[in-house]
Design a protein around this motif. Structure first.
Motif, PDB file in Angstrom:
ATOM      1  N   ASP A  65      55.417  -2.686  37.477  1.00  0.00           N
ATOM      2  CA  ASP A  65      53.845  -3.286  37.600  1.00  0.00           C
ATOM      3  C   ASP A  65      54.390  -5.429  37.100  1.00  0.00           C
ATOM      4  OD1 ASP A  65      54.140  -2.723  34.590  1.00  0.00           O
ATOM      5  OD2 ASP A  65      51.993  -1.866  35.289  1.00  0.00           O
ATOM      6  N   LYS A  66      53.027  -5.568  36.724  1.00  0.00           N
ATOM      7  CA  LYS A  66      53.252  -7.469  36.472  1.00  0.00           C
ATOM      8  C   LYS A  66      53.192  -6.596  34.293  1.00  0.00           C
ATOM      9  CE  LYS A  66      48.297  -7.411  36.877  1.00  0.00           C
ATOM     10  NZ  LYS A  66      47.364  -8.410  37.573  1.00  0.00           N
ATOM     11  N   ASP A  67      52.195  -5.938  33.914  1.00  0.00           N
ATOM     12  CA  ASP A  67      52.180  -5.874  32.744  1.00  0.00           C
ATOM     13  C   ASP A  67      53.992  -5.489  32.017  1.00  0.00           C
ATOM     14  OD1 ASP A  67      50.285  -6.839  32.861  1.00  0.00           O
ATOM     15  OD2 ASP A  67      49.120  -4.961  33.495  1.00  0.00           O
TER      16      ASP A  67
END
Length: 136
Positions: A65-67
């Motif tokens: 994911d982007k995090d």
């Protein structure tokens, strides 16, 4: 004196309500107890592709994911533990090259992160990797 022959007629009625109730309860039981394919509860914004094709979801799914979160199927992992999870995966008498790996990455995940994931996958001996996208 006349005798009338009285015939007793027996009428039988079967009440279907209890049987319908039981059948309904069985249907509900099987609906509730059926296992469903559960996708990991990870919110991703998959990149769009005009040439996207649908594939079956079998084998291994790696999600980024982007995090910076990373998952092996539905287990949270890090880059250090991803290799161990891949190495411990039961191939069921198949070659590792034949086991499909689906890579799901948010559209904001950097190219460097995807390359790192590919490196770990290839180091362990897997090579059949699909990139999951959404169709335009």
């Amino acid at each position: 004196m006349q005798l009338h022959a009285h015939r007793r007629t027996v009428t039988s009625n079967i009440d279907m309500t209890p049987m319908i109730d039981v059948v309904f309860q069985l249907i509900l039981f099987f609906l509730v107890s059926t296992t469903f394919a559960v996708m990991p509860g990870i919110s991703l914004n998959l990149p769009s592709s005009s040439t996207a094709q649908s594939t079956t979801m079998s084998g291994i799914t790696i999600t980024a994911d982007k995090d910076g979160g990373l998952w092996f199927n539905d287990t949270a992992v890090t880059f250090e533990t991803l290799g161990g999870e891949l190495a411990a995966y039961d191939t069921k008498d198949k070659k590792r090259e034949e086991i499909p790996i689906t890579l799901e990455a948010d559209s904001e995940v950097t190219n460097g992160t995807i390359v790192q994931i590919f490196d770990v996958i290839r180091e362990i001996g897997f090579s059949a990797v699909d990139l999951r996208t959404k169709q335009k």
